[in-house]
Design a protein around this motif. Structure first.
Motif, mmCIF file in Angstrom:
data_model
loop_
_atom_site.group_PDB
_atom_site.id
_atom_site.type_symbol
_atom_site.label_atom_id
_atom_site.label_comp_id
_atom_site.label_asym_id
_atom_site.label_seq_id
_atom_site.Cartn_x
_atom_site.Cartn_y
_atom_site.Cartn_z
ATOM 1 N N THR A 27 20.857 23.313 59.687
ATOM 2 C CA THR A 27 21.132 23.371 61.120
ATOM 3 C C THR A 27 20.368 24.514 61.778
ATOM 4 O OG1 THR A 27 23.057 24.802 60.759
ATOM 5 C CG2 THR A 27 23.423 22.409 60.746
ATOM 6 N N ALA A 28 20.328 24.474 63.106
ATOM 7 C CA ALA A 28 19.613 25.512 63.852
ATOM 8 C C ALA A 28 20.258 26.878 63.684
ATOM 9 C CB ALA A 28 19.560 25.139 65.329
ATOM 10 N N ASP A 29 21.583 26.892 63.525
ATOM 11 C CA ASP A 29 22.259 28.176 63.370
ATOM 12 C C ASP A 29 22.266 28.659 61.920
ATOM 13 O OD1 ASP A 29 23.975 26.148 62.588
ATOM 14 O OD2 ASP A 29 25.776 27.258 63.131
ATOM 15 N N ARG A 30 21.873 27.774 60.993
ATOM 16 C CA ARG A 30 21.718 28.194 59.599
ATOM 17 C C ARG A 30 20.526 27.463 58.987
ATOM 18 N NH1 ARG A 30 25.704 27.437 54.452
ATOM 19 N NH2 ARG A 30 24.539 25.484 54.431
ATOM 20 N N PRO A 31 19.316 27.879 59.356
ATOM 21 C CA PRO A 31 18.119 27.241 58.810
ATOM 22 C C PRO A 31 17.910 27.625 57.344
ATOM 23 C CG PRO A 31 17.509 29.138 60.109
ATOM 24 C CD PRO A 31 18.992 28.969 60.286
ATOM 25 N N LEU A 32 17.043 26.885 56.692
ATOM 26 C CA LEU A 32 16.718 27.182 55.300
ATOM 27 C C LEU A 32 16.054 28.542 55.183
ATOM 28 C CD1 LEU A 32 16.375 26.270 52.289
ATOM 29 C CD2 LEU A 32 14.129 25.383 52.977
ATOM 30 N N ILE A 33 16.494 29.345 54.238
ATOM 31 C CA ILE A 33 15.804 30.574 53.850
ATOM 32 C C ILE A 33 15.083 30.271 52.540
ATOM 33 C CG2 ILE A 33 16.036 32.978 53.141
ATOM 34 C CD1 ILE A 33 18.478 33.205 54.902
ATOM 35 N N ALA A 345 24.487 27.370 50.764
ATOM 36 C CA ALA A 345 24.102 28.606 51.440
ATOM 37 C C ALA A 345 22.795 28.487 52.207
ATOM 38 C CB ALA A 345 24.000 29.750 50.423
ATOM 39 N N GLY A 346 22.095 27.364 52.084
ATOM 40 C CA GLY A 346 20.821 27.215 52.773
ATOM 41 C C GLY A 346 19.757 28.151 52.247
ATOM 42 N N ILE A 347 19.775 28.395 50.932
ATOM 43 C CA ILE A 347 18.812 29.297 50.285
ATOM 44 C C ILE A 347 18.089 28.540 49.180
ATOM 45 C CG2 ILE A 347 18.518 31.393 48.894
ATOM 46 C CD1 ILE A 347 21.107 32.449 50.210
ATOM 47 N N LEU A 348 16.772 28.646 49.159
ATOM 48 C CA LEU A 348 15.983 28.081 48.060
ATOM 49 C C LEU A 348 15.328 29.226 47.310
ATOM 50 C CD1 LEU A 348 14.916 25.494 46.674
ATOM 51 C CD2 LEU A 348 12.899 25.649 48.161
#
Length: 391
Positions: A27-33, A345-348
């Motif tokens: 999402t825009a408020d939690r983009p991929l890091i 967590a939206g983390i790679l």
């Protein structure tokens, strides 16, 4: 089914990790890091791009084959630059240009080994080194490191056999980030010279070393070229990842053997990339100093933020250049942690299992964070998400 050379090794880790993103929405408020790959995402500075464009338009040679070992002007420029960086005297014919540093490693291994020979790799290792050794039929002998991620020369000595052809070091290290002390690198050089084997020192990240002055004295040793094989990349320094420009410094005789390999793979390095590397060395000294300062500031931000993660059971094992190497606190292997981080967590990031042999359980407790593309705000957001995890 017949085992082929490519089937003898694992899938490319970065490509495998990218597949974990399939079907996951951010999402825009939690983009991929994305801290999975150690490569600049920004293009080269505008002045360099303009020079490259002008070269491509005005010079017919930009589109032709060149010498297999690289253009003479770039070899001379790099020999001069290495001489200054390491306070030594390097000749142009002791330097070769390759299509990226991975190709440099592959060419060196092809020139110094036969099937069933051995090369010692400290662990955690750079996975592309392990992959090429597998495909070349060369046994990678793992040299476990301790909590400081520094390899021990005495332990390495105990692993040398009549099949050993080289020890390969990476400093500043990928994946661990640690900068090998000059005396440690020299101890490995002395060991390799004594054993009659090669010491490969991959210094892809040397431009982001926190130390000032020569990082080691290997080029100052008499007859260095008979033992040392120095590997380098222009990809990180000038953001030329897509142009694939790497380099080797060693003996004239070894470069002649490597030439056979290189001529059958890419024939020669690309002309525009070689032009860009030379132009960068001649014109971007101050710009590169600024890039280094920014990376060192991001490294400092990792150090400053670690107490937050330490309180949650995380442990920092190594930090430097583009990387932070951590031990995670969860009761599950790191490859499972890494997959869950994508959706939860939206983390790679990459798990330690990608940098360790299967028989070493340490990799299941470790992860690599490639932080070079995160500014301080991005690092703070990364730490916010890691601190909030409740696996």
């Amino acid at each position: 089914m017949t085992l082929t050379r490519t089937a003898s090794t694992f899938a490319p880790p970065v490509m495998e990790a990218r597949r974990w993103l399939e079907g996951v929405e951010f999402t825009a408020d939690r983009p991929l890091i994305n801290v999975s790959q150690a490569a600049p995402v920004d293009p080269p500075p505008l002045a360099l791009r303009q020079a490259m464009a002008e070269f491509a338009i005005t010079e017919d040679s930009a589109h032709l084959y060149g010498p297999v070992l690289g253009n003479d002007d770039l070899r001379s420029e790099l020999a001069h630059e290495i001489s200054g960086h390491y306070a030594a005297a390097i000749a142009a014919d002791q330097v070769a240009i390759t299509s990226g540093c991975n190709q440099a490693f592959s060419a060196v291994i092809s020139a110094i080994t036969d099937q069933e020979d051995e090369v010692i790799l400290p662990t955690p290792w750079y996975f592309n080194h392990k992959m090429w050794l597998d495909m070349a039929g060369v046994r990678a002998v793992d040299l476990p490191t301790g909590d400081d991620l520094l390899p021990n020369p005495d332990k390495a000595r105990s692993l040398i056999t009549d099949k050993t052809r080289a020890i390969a070091l990476v400093t500043p290290n990928n994946p661990g980030g640690v900068e090998y002390p000059a005396e440690l690198v020299l101890a490995f050089y002395d060991l390799a010279r004594e054993a009659g084997i090669r010491l490969l020192v991959d210094e892809t990240y040397r431009d982001f070393d926190s130390r000032n002055g020569p990082p080691h004295a290997l080029f100052q040793q008499p007859g260095w070229e008979d033992t040392l094989v120095h590997l380098y990349s222009f990809s990180k320094a000038y953001r030329l990842t897509g142009h694939r420009v790497g380099a080797v410094a060693s003996s004239v005789s070894l470069l002649a053997e490597m030439e056979k390999f290189l001529d059958t793979v890419a024939i020669c390095p690309g002309q525009i990339g070689q032009f860009a590397a030379r132009w960068g060395m001649q014109n971007l000294t101050q710009w590169l100093a600024g890039e280094r300062a920014e990376i060192l500031d991001r490294r400092a931000a990792i150090s400053e933020g670690m107490p937050r993660l330490k309180s949650k059971g995380w442990r920092l094992l190594g930090l430097g250049a583009y990387f932070a190497y951590l031990e995670h606190p969860f009761d599950m292997p790191s490859d499972e942690v890494a997959r869950r981080l994508v959706s939860e967590a939206g983390i790679l990031l990459l798990p330690g299992t990608m940098f360790m042999p299967d028989h070493d359980p340490a990799g299941k407790r470790q992860v690599r964070i490639a932080f070079a593309n995160l500014d301080r705000r991005g690092i703070e957001q990364l730490f916010d998400r890691l601190q909030a995890l409740t696996f």
